[in-house]
Design a protein around this motif. Structure first.
Motif, PDB file in Angstrom:
ATOM      1  N   VAL A  28       1.512   2.115  -3.552  1.00 42.29           N
ATOM      2  CA  VAL A  28       0.361   2.617  -4.314  1.00 42.29           C
ATOM      3  C   VAL A  28       0.322   4.139  -4.222  1.00 42.29           C
ATOM      4  CG1 VAL A  28      -2.155   2.610  -4.472  1.00 42.29           C
ATOM      5  CG2 VAL A  28      -0.939   0.488  -3.971  1.00 42.29           C
ATOM      6  N   GLN A  53      -7.848  -0.223  -1.724  1.00 40.67           N
ATOM      7  CA  GLN A  53      -8.295  -0.904  -0.509  1.00 40.67           C
ATOM      8  C   GLN A  53      -9.746  -1.356  -0.652  1.00 40.67           C
ATOM      9  OE1 GLN A  53      -6.358  -1.718   2.078  1.00 40.67           O
ATOM     10  NE2 GLN A  53      -8.097  -2.799   2.968  1.00 40.67           N
ATOM     11  N   MET A 107       0.830  -1.210   0.000  1.00 41.75           N
ATOM     12  CA  MET A 107       0.000   0.000   0.000  1.00 41.75           C
ATOM     13  C   MET A 107       0.865   1.260   0.000  1.00 41.75           C
ATOM     14  SD  MET A 107      -3.082  -0.906  -0.335  1.00 41.75           S
ATOM     15  CE  MET A 107      -3.949   0.610   0.043  1.00 41.75           C
ATOM     16  N   GLU A 108       2.068   1.180   0.587  1.00 38.20           N
ATOM     17  CA  GLU A 108       2.970   2.338   0.533  1.00 38.20           C
ATOM     18  C   GLU A 108       3.385   2.636  -0.906  1.00 38.20           C
ATOM     19  OE1 GLU A 108       6.257   1.568   3.019  1.00 38.20           O
ATOM     20  OE2 GLU A 108       5.120   1.640   4.906  1.00 38.20           O
ATOM     21  N   ARG A 127      -5.005   4.945  -3.161  1.00 37.55           N
ATOM     22  CA  ARG A 127      -5.015   3.949  -2.095  1.00 37.55           C
ATOM     23  C   ARG A 127      -6.424   3.586  -1.644  1.00 37.55           C
ATOM     24  NH1 ARG A 127       0.037   6.663   1.235  1.00 37.55           N
ATOM     25  NH2 ARG A 127       1.673   5.949  -0.227  1.00 37.55           N
ATOM     26  N   HIS A 158      -4.629   1.233 -11.252  1.00 34.13           N
ATOM     27  CA  HIS A 158      -4.160   2.270 -10.325  1.00 34.13           C
ATOM     28  C   HIS A 158      -2.705   2.593 -10.625  1.00 34.13           C
ATOM     29  CE1 HIS A 158      -1.701  -0.398  -7.760  1.00 34.13           C
ATOM     30  NE2 HIS A 158      -2.618  -1.323  -8.025  1.00 34.13           N
TER      31      HIS A 158
END
Length: 999
Positions: free
Chosen positions: A550, A559, A547-548, A555, A575
């Protein structure tokens, strides 16, 4: 009993063959058994040599033995030989020869015995054959083999292959029972044997321990053999460790293969190439209703060209692998697709197989083709088209722009910024007005100026378009610049340019991943590490580290997509990711979630595809189309079938057609948006019949289309019919784009409405004609009054000279001189007006002859000044010989008149070839001119010096420009200032000029 009779009976009835042999090797007596062995009567044998009845291979050996015994070298000889019976095969016997006591007559004789050993020899041969068979099938076999006693499991024998596999010597193996090698318990062995029987397998799956302690998976083929009356187990052991590991890995990755968006397959080579395995994506790509349907078809059905399939298979077999080769294939329903295939050839137990990955690149291929077509239009456009980043650095300029600015190519242009292309006032307007309005409204249009490569300031009409990224920030600027210098120079004459734009790049690669929720660990393939800009040694990948990576703006959406997949929804999202170096990439992720028995997600499998270039390509194509939509020219494109694919906004407005409802003219999923285009535009013929009046339609059919088909491009003047049916004159460019096979891929046209230019040209022609007529009339009518004035002034001076004082005579001289100058000016004006109206028809003119004639007319001036005139070889051109002579005369006269005050005039006439023109240079070492006055000197009666310094009316250079322009050329003066001399440069066409238009 009589001993002699006893001996005779024993000889005759002995169970072995017996005979007496003399020194010559002949039989002197033979008993019944020997006769039986040879199948001949005894009396037939007597007198015959022994070697006649022995096989030839042993005859020499027997003869040598007889000789040795006769002559006392040995006392006895024994050997195995073959006798030759009268019938049947040779008979094996053991022959024995020994020396008998000498007879009364002193002759030496030998006793012979022949024992039948034929049965023993046959048994030995059979035993040898069995031993050889055992050696070949057991001892020398490359397969691992054991001979096991089933009673106690003892290993009775092992071959060298078993010695190599297990790591123990054969003697050590014989000391071990099979139970010490097989790690399965007796119960497990019994279960496996029952399972093999149920599955009708010919082998058992066991696990054997080798000398190193490693446990190997084996497949044991076992069967009974009888040796010396005892039953043994003959076992063949096949090492299946790697195969089992491969199958387990294959099962582990099968789920990933099933989720890949690219096709994965295995097929067998051959005439048809039958599939052995395909994944779901493979079935989707080729339009199969199921995997089973595709497996039932051959690879040959998917090729449009059998020869291309043969070449692909040959290359794969020859090289072992083929990487991303693009092929034209078809689906099961016949739809054409473009695929990139990576394949390898493998050797398996089944033989050679082909494993491969198939990626459907049809959309990317079409986008690249469209980009190439648009780029070709852009490169051919006569307008100046360029791109720059927000800081003003030049990214691209088309060839027309580079030529105008004096750049060799876009690489040289990139060394400059946008501001350096404009003069100071235009640079301020660009920064203070054009760019701010483009950032606010998306586009700005207005009149500007640029600095040409030779330093000239060119007035231009400029359009600036701002392109924005997803955050609304400006990514780059594009500009369309049209040279309007001719319109400004002639007060409204139009010479404009066409426009189109560029589109971007290609799609990228993909990788696979597995996310284990139980340990919060994500396993990436090497390709994903490349996409994310990370390395495996950077540490474990977790949900948090993912996630860091992205993009912060994406984000929340990522998610949400993950959480939806936990509820059973497919995971499919586009994304952005930010690499550690700050580079942003766009990716598409697909995957699915696996759940345990309680319905809780345990792991997730999926793929990541880097689509940055594909997205950039699509965005670039849209921007290019947007620029084409903003140009005032009409731009259209037709596909290979002739149907119109695109008509820009200017074209739709001109023809009264509605704008498409969708904002995009092109979409990667659906292609070109043809909404609102009438049915007659489904063909090129229908289109030109709709938009052109009859005479223009005929020119397009008979001239434009054939020329474009042959040369790829045609440019000329035609006409259009607007929505009301009115005819509008037009400048038209027709382009034919071909594919790599030479077939027509697209037809494009750029059409410019030149109604205003035509009106201006007509007004200009009328005005010039009236001005020439007026100048001629005035110059002709003014000569008579001047003649009368001169006459009366002369009479007054001659007849009343005594009555006039000095002041009166000075007044008369001044008036007479003024009248003379006025007469000269009228004559110059008359000659100036006659250049167009009374010139001769064009014919070939040798410029060397014209220069010689000019020098002859100036003979006196050249002698008086001492001028030295040199020259280069001069060409022959089409023109008016008298006017070209006068052109040289005026330039030479000017150079002599304004020569250096303290030196001899040095004049050089040079010539260079410049493309389709000749450039003539007249260079002197005279007084020079102020560069700011270089245009003024070509105006009629404009002088830079007073008459007291230099005589003349100031019409000579104006006449020189008039003559040059009549011949289709240009003239200008260059000087570094006073005292540095002057160079006059004039151009004349190399191709024959149009004599009618010049007359």
């Amino acid at each position: 009993m009589d001993p002699e009779n006893t001996h005779s009976a024993f000889f005759e009835h002995a169970p072995v063959g017996m005979a007496v042999v003399d020194a010559d090797g002949c039989l002197r007596a033979a008993n019944r058994r020997l006769s039986g062995l040879l199948a001949r009567e005894a009396d037939v044998l007597v007198g015959q040599t022994l070697t006649e009845w022995v096989a030839s291979a042993e005859a020499d050996r027997v003869a040598a033995a007889i000789h040795s015994l006769i002559y006392g070298e040995t006392g006895e000889w024994r050997d195995e030989c073959r006798l030759l019976p009268r019938q049947g095969p040779p008979l094996w016997v053991e022959l024995a020869l020994s020396r008998l006591p000498d007879a009364d007559d002193g002759a030496t004789r030998l006793a012979l015995t022949a024992t039948d050993i034929d049965a023993r020899k046959a048994s030995e041969a059979e035993r040898d054959e069995l031993e050889h068979f055992y050696q070949q099938t057991f001892t020398n076999n490359v397969a691992v083999k054991l001979l096991i006693d089933p009673d106690d499991g003892r290993i009775v024998d092992a071959n060298p292959a078993a010695e190599t596999f297990y790591g123990w010597s054969i003697e050590e193996l014989k000391k071990r029972p099979i139970q010490a090698i097989n790690t399965l318990s007796a119960e497990e062995v019994r279960t496996e044997m029952e399972r093999a029987a149920e599955e009708e397998r010919l082998y058992f799956r066991f696990r054997h321990r080798v000398a190193s302690g490693e446990i190997r998976d084996v497949e044991v083929y076992s069967g009974p053999v009888w040796l010396r009356g005892k039953r043994y187990l003959h076992s063949i052991i096949h090492d299946a460790t790697d195969t089992r590991r491969y199958l387990r890995e294959l099962e582990r990755y099968k789920a990933i293969f099933d989720t890949l968006p690219v096709g994965v397959y295995r097929n067998l080579p051959g005439h048809t190439g039958q599939f052995d395995y395909v994944n779901p994506a493979m079935a989707r790509i080729f339009g199969a209703g199921s995997i089973a349907e595709l497996l039932s078809r051959s690879t040959a059905e998917l090729y449009t060209d059998p020869e291309e399939r043969r070449r692909f298979s040959d290359d794969l077999l020859a090289r072992g692998e083929v990487h991303r080769r693009e092929l034209d294939l078809r689906t099961l329903d016949g739809r054409a697709i473009r695929c990139a295939i990576t394949a390898r050839a493998h050797e398996t137990e089944q033989g050679t197989v082909f494993d491969g990955v198939v990626e459907d690149v049809t959309e990317r291929h079409q986008a690249e083709r469209q980009r190439e077509d648009l780029l070709q239009i852009l490169e051919a456009a006569p307008d100046f088209i360029g791109m720059a980043d927000p800081d003003g650095r030049i990214l691209y300029q088309n060839p027309s722009f580079n030529r105008a600015m004096g750049f060799a190519d876009s690489a040289e242009a990139s060394l400059h910024d946008v501001g350096g292309l404009h003069p100071e006032w235009a640079r301020r307007r660009l920064q203070e007005e054009a760019l701010p309005e483009a950032r606010h409204n998306g586009v700005w249009q207005g009149e500007m100026a640029i600095l040409a490569g030779d330093g000239r300031e060119l007035p231009v009409s400029q359009t600036v378009v701002a392109h924005f990224d997803e955050t609304g920030a400006v990514r780059r600027y594009s500009t369309i610049i049209r040279d309007i210098s001719e319109r400004v120079a002639t007060e409204q004459a139009l010479r404009q340019r066409e426009a189109e734009l560029n589109q971007a790049q290609r799609i990228a690669r993909m990788g696979s991943w597995v996310s284990d929720f139980r340990v919060n660990e994500i396993r990436w393939s090497d390709e994903i590490y490349r996409i994310f800009g990370r390395r495996p040694e950077d540490g474990p990948v977790t949900h948090e580290t993912f996630m860091e990576a992205v993009h912060p703006h994406d984000r929340t959406a990522v998610q949400a997509a993950l959480e939806a997949s936990f509820a059973g929804e497919p995971y499919d999202i586009v994304h952005r990711v930010v690499r550690p170096d700050g580079q942003v990439r766009t990716v598409r992720e697909r995957g699915y979630t696996e759940f345990d028995n309680a319905g809780q997600p345990v792991r997730m499998l999926g793929t990541v595809q880097d689509i940055t270039e594909q997205r950039q390509l699509e965005d670039s194509l849209r921007r290019l189309v947007a620029i084409l939509d903003s140009t005032p020219d009409v731009v259209s494109m037709h596909g290979p079938d002739g149907a119109m694919l695109y008509l820009n906004a200017a074209g739709r407005r001109l023809m009264g057609l509605p704008e498409p409802e969708l904002a995009d003219h092109w979409d990667p999923e659906t292609g070109w948006n043809r909404a609102g285009l009438p049915r007659e535009m489904d063909t090129v013929e229908g289109t030109i019949e709709r938009v052109h009046p009859p005479w223009a339609l005929e020119r397009v059919r008979e001239e434009a289309l054939p020329a474009a088909m042959e040369h790829g491009q045609w440019q000329g003047e035609t006409a259009l019919l607007d929505a009301e049916g009115r005819e509008r004159p037009a400048s038209q460019v027709l382009l034919i784009h071909r594919d790599t096979d030479g077939a027509i891929a697209q037809t494009s046209t750029i059409i410019r409405d030149i109604s205003e230019r035509k009106r201006i040209e007509r007004e200009l022609e009328r005005s010039n004609a009236e001005l020439e007529q007026f100048a001629y009339a005035v110059s002709h009518d003014l000569q008579e009054p001047l003649r009368i004035i001169n006459s009366y002034l002369g009479l007054l001076k001659r007849r009343h000279a005594d009555a006039l004082d000095d002041k009166a005579r000075r007044y008369i001289d001044t008036a007479t001189d003024a009248a003379g100058r006025m007469r000269q000016m009228i004559q110059d004006l008359l000659e100036y007006s006659r250049v167009q109206r009374m010139g001769e028809a064009f014919a070939p003119v040798d410029l060397t002859r014209a220069l010689d004639d000019a020098c002859g007319n100036l003979h006196t001036a050249i002698q008086d000044s001492g001028a030295r005139i040199s020259r280069d070889p001069l060409p022959t051109v089409q023109g008016d010989a008298g006017q070209l002579m006068r052109l040289f005369q005026n330039l030479l006269s000017n150079a002599i008149k304004y020569g250096p005050p303290d030196a001899v005039p040095e004049i050089h006439v040079g010539c260079d070839e410049r493309g389709d023109e000749w450039e003539i240079r007249v260079t002197d070492n005279g007084i020079g001119i102020d560069p700011e006055q270089s245009e003024r000197i070509f105006q009629v009666f404009q002088r830079l010096h007073g008459r007291a310094e230099y005589p003349g009316t100031g019409a000579g250079l104006a006449l020189a420009r008039r003559i040059t322009e009549r011949h289709g050329g240009r003239i200008r003066a260059e000087s570094d200032g006073e005292g540095h001399g002057t160079t006059f440069r004039l151009t004349l066409p190399r191709q024959p000029a149009d004599a009618t238009s010049a007359s």
